[in-house]
Motif scaffolding. Structure first.
Motif, PDB file in Angstrom:
ATOM      1  N   GLY A 903     -30.659  47.542   1.142  1.00  0.00           N
ATOM      2  CA  GLY A 903     -30.743  47.155   2.545  1.00  0.00           C
ATOM      3  C   GLY A 903     -30.622  48.354   3.462  1.00  0.00           C
ATOM      4  N   PHE A 908     -30.725  44.443   8.406  1.00  0.00           N
ATOM      5  CA  PHE A 908     -29.707  43.428   8.695  1.00  0.00           C
ATOM      6  C   PHE A 908     -29.653  43.078  10.179  1.00  0.00           C
ATOM      7  N   ARG A 912     -29.704  39.287  12.144  1.00  0.00           N
ATOM      8  CA  ARG A 912     -28.593  38.866  12.998  1.00  0.00           C
ATOM      9  C   ARG A 912     -28.901  37.524  13.677  1.00  0.00           C
ATOM     10  N   LEU A 921     -26.469  40.074  -2.076  1.00  0.00           N
ATOM     11  CA  LEU A 921     -26.406  41.508  -1.795  1.00  0.00           C
ATOM     12  C   LEU A 921     -26.088  42.241  -3.091  1.00  0.00           C
ATOM     13  N   CYS A 926     -24.961  47.720   0.342  1.00  0.00           N
ATOM     14  CA  CYS A 926     -25.699  46.641   1.009  1.00  0.00           C
ATOM     15  C   CYS A 926     -24.727  45.717   1.746  1.00  0.00           C
ATOM     16  N   ALA A 930     -24.335  44.929   5.736  1.00  0.00           N
ATOM     17  CA  ALA A 930     -24.506  43.541   6.198  1.00  0.00           C
ATOM     18  C   ALA A 930     -23.268  42.999   6.895  1.00  0.00           C
ATOM     19  N   LEU A 934     -22.838  39.359   9.196  1.00  0.00           N
ATOM     20  CA  LEU A 934     -22.604  38.161   8.374  1.00  0.00           C
ATOM     21  C   LEU A 934     -22.086  36.987   9.199  1.00  0.00           C
TER      22      LEU A 934
END
Length: 1568
Positions: A903, A908, A912, A921, A926, A930, A934
């Motif tokens: 990633g 990411f 969103r 992941l 990663c 993230a 999250l």
């Protein structure tokens, strides 16, 4: 020409082509007309792009800023992106090896992928191409600049330009070069120019590159009017000894060397530098001298301050040479400063290393050893292994003469394995070239000891004489440490070869050599792993030698005849016979020998010819072959991978019916010959084909085939279609890989193609996984509308071609993509798709967003996997990105399961606030990237993590999360504790799964661990369901005393480790175990446990008995589930079993609910006579096994059955049974009747529940059914309460006229089917209904009915009215209960409602006791003025709604209330009321007083019952209470009979001095 000159000439040709102003211009390139297609050409120098990352920035800095000023510059900068997006242009970038990304992320300058009309031309030194980040898929063409096209022409031009009077001819120059062995220097324009100058000026030199550079610098120093002086003999490097102008300027020389070293090897490596940077090494005067000499050049940039102008050395090679001088001359050990992080550092520094060899060979060797790490050597070893095995046929096209050509071949490869193999071989070529050049330089420079370490030696026929001699010299220096010795021709005398074989016996890994008797003897008991034998030799003479090679994995023999058996070592993995002769019997024998190996082995047959055994008559020969065939068929050959290059009919007949595992056929002729026997190869799993195929595919494939690959060649449409049809006939999944295959154009008519299409569409091909590397429009049109199951598209071009037909592949479940994608994703995906996977490549933000939006439109869960995918940076504006975000946020993506391997922050950020449902992941990096977004994923339910985590867990989890899984990796104690604390903050149940996770040991202090424990204990984690696969003592100690709610232990070892802390988990309600358990159960269970489940494993009798005993000690009901558990047979004696039985029988097990899925006779015998309370049997087999002991379970109250049951029910039920439930299965009429008869024999009420049970149709005769009916009618079944979920007409006909006591019908359909027989059930007292009912109630109720209950559903006004009327026709009291029933709104007219009301009012309903739980205004309006006798209102809201109509119920005698009542009682009671009962609730003083006053107004005695009623405390003032008392005292309550169950002081104080007539006190406490 060099790389810079190449791009300069390209630019000049373009200028001439587009301007046409210079008719006399002579173009360099022959296809110059092609350049006319391009509107723009941008030429960029990457050495001048220090700090810039994007191509567009480089164009602005190097071109626009140089041409324009002011407003014109700003306008051009704004116009540039539009030009690049719309116009066709070329961008040339010179010197990729001279540019480094300042963020160390990109290997190439960033350039938008959506600029589809752009052609990028990039030059580089060859070592740069070894960087694995440069993908083959990103290179369309590789151009090799080999050097000077016409050396003679260049030399003549140079000589003519330098001619001063003496006539010098080219022949004399060449003679001079040959005499000094300098021919290898003529390939470089730079070096040839120097050589001509030196020759013309009669300057003598020995051929050292260092010396050439010194002479150049000496000349340049002279130009700057440097002082003259010489070095003392022996006090300088040899290459400096004859210079005249360097020694007096040695300070400048050393300063330049220091600067060159810094600029070449510092972290910010650069070939271009500023004046400020140079002043760190040179004074102002020294800099002026260097500029005047021309050693350094200065480039002025428009509108840039002079001190920031750009400086560089006259040539990159001069800078590298000076850097080598600094390393050799420095008193410090500079070598240790070199970083070893990049495996290609040694190649990047190759030119400097070569110079260093000429200056200080020992230091050069030390530097090489420092830079070469184990991984680099491993790569070289792998490359040479594949080369010696001639693994890829084009390896021999690799040349050892120049570096770049090696890479041309490397980058041709398209399969990952091949690409990596060729890359590794390329590294070996470049490394050997560097070592050879270093040796030549050391020798030319007069180094006495050439101590360069080299372990791998490849003497290829392409080596020129000077290189060959240097390699021989290196071999003599390293003869005792040789790893690879590859001799493709007679470069070395036998004596030298034998010396190497003897001295490197311990370390020699691979050898390719012409075999002789002496060499065969010499390799005996060596460590050789790979042996390539060249030339014809007596194989039998080396058989014992081969068996002595205990590490041999590869053997190649060519041009040899096999007569006698050869003995191979057990380690052999690959045998290659090329152009050999043998008999059929010999080959059979050899295959049998290979089959005896206990590992896979590859066997290549390249043009093997069969010859009859010498001296064997024909008949005997045939008998021998027959015997060998019998033997070969009796042996298991599935471990053999057989490659056949030039097969024959005899060879394939030998293979008929054998169990070969993998077969590779190199030509179409080979495949044709093999076709007849392929289907007989019953263990063949993989088939590889090369060649071109046409006509109908006649390959008869074996049923065992799992994968077929067309590696290289072509085929016709007919062949491919028939091939796919053949594969579809296999009854299991099969892969079909089309690698470098071209669909041949043919003369097939449109009708024929149409017929092919019709045929392929009529077959189910969902079992086929199709891989396409080089697709075409014709190929994908063939696939249109087919039922292919899985599709792999290896390039973006392939995906683009397939896009138009993808949506037609209605059985496609998985789509795999490789390549780089930009623009909007236009893939039209089929509705059947379940997974799309991007394996390797890149994509733009727009493409990814539009893909996710496309996936969200599917109406089922779908996986989207981003493996090795890079989100491409682009020139998309902020507005465009914002629009993408808005679009993706407007779609519901909760059906998408997204996997991300590599990633990025940009990726990411795109996600969103999106509604992704599941996120995987693959790495900790990663997850870290993230983490920030999250919590914004508000529909995320599942999160899967891989990797190792330490520190405090900073994952901000969304409130929607239901499951987090750590799949593989590790974590620290702190991280795990903080994760659990984070999960505990969620306000709903959440799963935490620790699969293959190791708790990392750390340096955390005892105090820190204690603090973690304190923190975790302070949180309520009862919402967490924790699964542990590989636990540890440390992990479970962390969990000690925590409030985990559910625990799942995946192995018996895990359970053993957890045993010590289980009893401390005081909120644990469920425990799940996997694995096999023996001995006594030592699990110490917590008092809170409600369920223990053993799944998928086994246990001993002792363990199970002791588990049940442990569970019986709990003082509450507990479930014990044995899912797929096998009772292990053991050596336990009869006495021991008896003791176990005695022990379990002495315990009270009635609190245990036991579920058994796969039972056994031994298991149920253990349970005989026990006091198990509830038993659940998951299959009919289980019930059959348990039947013999059921009647002995004297405390069994409930029995649950799953499965299908036929015949007569032989279940012997215990007298204690209260409920039998049959769930999710079926039964025959006979079984059901006999079950009911069995239940009727019990002398107490019993429930029989038929949940999702189908009455099986059978061949039972009418007479048999009649006998069953007679039998069931003769039994009294009034004790049976029967529940039916999914009934049928046949079922209810079985029940006609029976004496069932209670009937529960779970659906309206069930009630409708039962309606016809209800009135025949003459002992039916209670009827329960679920569902929604409309229309007129047509239930024909039996006269015996006492209660009808409608639960959890709804009904129309008409249905309810007609039900009440039906109930009123019964001549005895009857209850009607409306529990959670909604009165359905309908389109019934006012007139119709009025008629219903008139009808119900005309009926006498005083026999009906009506209970209402959730009433409504419409319901009570229906009841207005009716003659209901008894009314029960389950809630205070219900009572409030009924209040308006109560007084109209003129036959109402009893009113029951539940709930809590406050304020003044506003119930308007009918005059007929005789009893009002308040049950299970509360009321205020005011409400109770006003109720009593209301009751006192009735002119007849009335009961008021207060059962479990609490007098509510309130904020009523003393004055208000006094007023209530005054009011109640002023009324005559003597007509009221008051009953109190749970009184209170406040209640009785309210009654003080009142005129209550009768008082009933239910308890002694009440009376007190």
């Amino acid at each position: 020409m060099g790389k810079t000159t190449f791009l300069t000439k390209l630019a000049l040709d373009w200028c001439d082509a587009v301007s046409e102003h210079n008719p006399d211009y002579s173009a360099t390139f022959s296809d110059v007309d092609t350049l006319k297609e391009f509107r723009f050409l941008f030429q960029i120098s990457l050495r001048d792009a220090k700090g810039d990352r994007e191509v567009i920035e480089m164009i602005k800095t190097q071109i626009i800023d140089m041409i324009y000023t002011g407003n014109k510059r700003e306008e051009t900068v704004k116009l540039l992106p539009y030009i690049l997006e719309r116009e066709k242009y070329i961008v040339t970038m010179d010197g990729l090896n001279e540019w480094v990304d300042r963020l160390s992320k990109c290997v190439l300058p960033l350039h938008p992928q959506f600029h589809t009309e752009c052609v990028s031309v990039i030059t580089s030194r060859p070592w740069k191409m070894a960087d694995e980040r440069i993908k083959d898929s990103e290179i369309d063409s590789l151009i090799e600049i080999e050097g000077i096209i016409d050396s003679e022409d260049l030399a003549n031009k140079l000589i003519n330009s330098l001619q001063t009077g003496d006539v010098k001819i080219h022949a004399e120059f060449i003679k001079h070069v040959n005499e000094r062995q300098l021919m290898n220097l003529l390939t470089s324009p730079w070096l040839q120019t120097l050589l001509v100058n030196l020759w013309m000026n009669k300057i003598k030199f020995c051929g050292s590159l260092c010396e050439i550079n010194c002479i150049l610098l000496d000349i340049l120093f002279n130009y700057a009017h440097g002082k003259k002086g010489y070095f003392e003999k022996g006090n300088s490097f040899r290459c400096l000894s004859n210079t005249r102008y360097i020694q007096p300027q040695i300070d400048i020389f050393d300063a330049l060397a220091n600067a060159a070293f810094y600029f070449t090897f510092s972290s910010s490596k650069s070939l271009v530098f500023t004046e400020r940077e140079l002043f760190n090494f040179l004074s102002e005067d020294q800099l002026e001298f260097c500029l005047h000499a021309g050693v350094l050049t200065k480039r002025l940039i428009f509108k840039v301050a002079d001190q920031d102008a750009q400086f560089s050395f006259i040539h990159e090679t001069v800078q590298e040479c000076m850097a080598a001088f600094h390393i050799a001359n420095s008193k410090q050990d500079l070598i240790q400063q070199f970083r070893t992080g990049c495996k290609h550092n040694v190649l990047e520094m190759s030119q400097t290393i070569i110079y260093l060899c000429g200056l200080d060979c020992q230091r050069a060797n030390k530097l090489i050893n420092c830079l070469v790490d184990d991984e680099f050597l491993k790569d070289i070893s792998h490359g040479l292994s594949m080369y010696i095995q001639t693994y890829h046929t084009d390896f021999h096209n690799f040349t050892f003469q120049d570096d770049i050509r090696t890479y041309k071949n490397v980058l041709k490869s398209k399969h990952d394995e091949i690409k990596d193999t060729k890359r590794c071989f390329a590294l070996s070529v470049l490394f050997q070239r560097m070592i050879i050049a270093g040796c030549i330089e050391a020798k030319a420079s007069g180094e006495k000891e050439i101590c360069l370490n080299c372990r791998d030696f490849t003497f290829n026929q392409n080596l020129i004489e000077s290189d060959s001699n240097a390699l021989k010299l290196l071999l003599s220096y390293n003869s005792s440490n040789v790893r690879s010795l590859i001799l493709e021709s007679k470069f070395l005398p036998i004596s030298e070869i034998l010396t190497v074989l003897h001295q490197s016996k311990h370390c020699l890994t691979r050898v390719k050599v012409t075999m002789t008797a002496e060499i065969i003897k010499a390799i005996h008991h060596t460590s050789i792993q790979e042996l390539n034998c060249i030339g014809n030799f007596d194989v039998s003479s080396c058989s014992c030698v081969l068996s002595s090679l205990s590490q041999l994995t590869y053997l190649r023999i060519e041009n040899t005849r096999f007569v006698h058996d050869i003995v191979l070592p057990e380690t052999i993995q690959l045998i290659d016979f090329s152009k050999c002769e043998c008999s059929s019997a010999w080959l059979c024998s050899f295959l049998i020998t290979l089959s005896s190996l206990d590992h896979p082995v590859r066997y290549r047959l390249g043009g093997v010819v069969f010859k009859s055994s010498e001296g064997t008559p024909g008949d005997e020969s045939q008998k021998l072959i027959s015997d060998m065939r019998s033997q070969i068929l009796s042996n298991e050959l599935s471990n053999i991978e057989l490659l056949v290059e030039n097969g024959s009919k005899e060879l394939f007949e030998l293979l008929r019916d054998t169990s070969i595992g993998i077969l590779k056929l190199i030509t179409a002729d080979c495949a044709s010959l093999a076709s007849e026997i392929l289907h007989t190869l019953n263990r063949l799993t993989e088939l590889y084909l090369w060649g071109t195929y046409s006509g109908r595919c006649d390959l008869k494939l074996p049923a065992s085939l799992q994968c077929i690959s067309l590696m290289e060649g072509g085929c016709s449409s007919e062949w491919l279609c028939s091939f796919l049809i053949t594969l579809s006939s296999l009854d299991h999944p099969v892969e079909c890989k089309l690698w470098d295959v071209v669909l041949q154009s043919s003369d097939e008519s449109h009708t024929h193609i149409s017929d092919l299409r019709s045929e392929i569409l009529s077959h189910n091909m969902s079992n086929i996984e199709l891989l396409v590397e080089n697709g075409s429009q014709e190929l994908f049109e063939l696939l249109r509308d087919t039922s292919i199951g899985i599709l792999n598209l290896i390039t973006a071009d392939c995906a683009s071609l397939a896009s138009e037909i993808l949506h037609t592949l209605n059985r496609l479940t998985k789509l795999y993509l490789l390549g780089t994608y930009s623009g909007r994703c236009d893939l039209r995906l089929p509705a059947s798709l379940q997974c799309i996977s991007l394996i390797e490549g890149g994509c733009s933000s727009e493409w990814l967003c539009s893909l996710l939006i496309t996936l969200s439109s599917l109406d089922h869960p779908v996986e989207c996997e981003l493996w090795d995918v890079v989100l491409q940076s682009s020139d998309e504006s902020h507005t465009h990105i914002s629009d993408l975000r808005s679009e993706i946020l407007s779609h519901n993506m909760s059906n998408t399961d997204l996997l991300v391997e590599n990633g990025s922050k940009e990726l990411f950020e795109l996600l969103r606030d999106t509604s992704i449902g599941i996120l995987n992941l693959i790495t900790a990096d990663c997850a870290s990237l993230a983490s920030e977004i999250l919590h914004t994923l508000n529909r995320l339910t599942e999160l899967y993590l891989w990797g190792t985590y330490s520190g405090r867990c900073d994952l901000k989890l969304p409130a929607s999360l239901q499951c987090i899984s750590l799949i593989e990796g590790g974590c620290s104690s702190e991280w795990l504790c903080s994760l659990l604390i984070t999960l505990s903050s969620l306000d709903h149940p959440v799963e935490c799964k620790l699969w293959d996770v190791v708790l990392q040991s750390s340096d955390e202090s005892h105090t820190h661990i204690s603090d973690l424990r304190s923190e975790i204990l302070s949180h309520n984690m009862s919402n967490i369901e924790l699964l542990v696969e590989n636990g540890s003592q440390e992990l479970f100690e962390l969990l000690r005393d925590t409030s985990i709610g559910i625990l799942k232990l995946w192995t018996a070892d895990c359970a053993s480790l957890a045993s010590e802390i289980l009893h401390t988990l005081n909120r644990l309600t469920e425990l799940y175990l996997w694995g096999t358990y023996t001995g006594r159960c030592d699990l110490r269970l917590p008092a809170s446990l409600q369920c223990l489940s053993v799944t998928d494993g086994g246990c001993s009798s002792e363990w199970l008995c002791s588990l049940l005993i442990t569970l019986s000690s709990l003082d509450h009901p507990v479930e014990c589930r044995l899912w797929d558990v096998v009772l292990q047979s053991s050596d336990e004696s009869h006495t021991h079993i008896s003791d176990l039985r005695s022990q379990i029988l002495s315990k009270e097990l009635s609190n245990i609910e036991l579920l058994v899925k796969n039972g056994s006779q031994e298991l149920f015998e253990l349970l005989r006579d026990t006091s198990i309370g509830i038993l659940k049997l998951w299959t009919a087999d289980c019930a059959s096994l348990a039947s013999e002991i059921l009647h002995t379970l004297n405390r069994l109250t409930k029995l649950y059955l799953w499965g299908t049951y036929t015949g007569r029910c032989d279940l012997r039920l215990p007298a204690s049974l209260q409920c039998l439930s049959v769930t999710d299965g079926g039964c025959s009429s006979e079984w059901l009747c006999s079950l009911l008869i069995t239940l009727s024999s019990l002398d107490h009420p019993v429930e029989c529940k038929l949940w999702d049970v189908v009455l099986q149709s059978s061949d039972e005769s009418h007479t048999h059914i009649s006998d069953l009916r007679s039998e069931i009618l003769s039994h009294n079944m009034s004790n049976i309460e029967l529940l039916v979920e999914n009934g049928s007409q046949e079922l209810f006909e079985l029940l006609r006229d029976t004496s069932i006591g209670i009937l529960k019908l779970w659906t309206a359909d069930c009630a409708s089917l039962a309606s016809e027989i209800l009135h025949t059930l003459n002992r039916l007292t209670e009827l329960y209904l679920w569902g929604t009912y409309t229309g007129r109630c047509d239930l024909r109720l039996p006269a015996s009915l006492q209660c009808l209950s409608v639960t959890d559903g709804g009904c129309s006004s008409e249905w309810l009215c007609s039900l009440l009327i039906t109930l009123s026709s019964l001549d005895h009291p009857v209850e009607c209960r409306l529990w959670d029933v909604v009165l359905q709104s309908s389109d019934e007219s006012h007139t119709h409602i009025s008629d219903l009301r008139s009808q119900i009012l005309s009926k006498e309903l005083s026999n009906i006791e009506l209970l209402v739980k959730n009433g409504s205004q419409e319901l009570f309006e229906l009841l207005r003025d009716t003659s209901i006798g008894i009314l029960k209102l389950w809630t205070a809201d219900c009572a409030s709604l009924a209040s308006e109509i109560l007084h109209t119920l003129n036959r109402l005698t009893k009113l029951y209330l539940w709930g809590t009542y406050t304020g003044r009682c506003d119930l308007r009671l009918p005059a007929s009321l005789q009893c009002l009962s308040v049950t299970d609730g509360g009321c205020s003083s005011e409400w109770l007083c006003s109720l009593l006053i209301t009751l006192s107004s009735l002119d007849h005695p009335v009961e008021c019952e207060l059962w479990d009623v609490v007098l509510q405390s309130s904020d009523e003032s003393h004055t208000h209470i006094s007023d209530l008392r005054s009011q109640i005292l002023s009324h005559d309550l003597s007509n009221i009979e008051l009953l109190v169950e749970n009184g209170s002081q406040e209640l009785f104080e309210l009654l003080r001095d009142t005129s209550i007539g009768i008082l009933k006190l239910r308890t002694a406490d009440c009376a007190s």
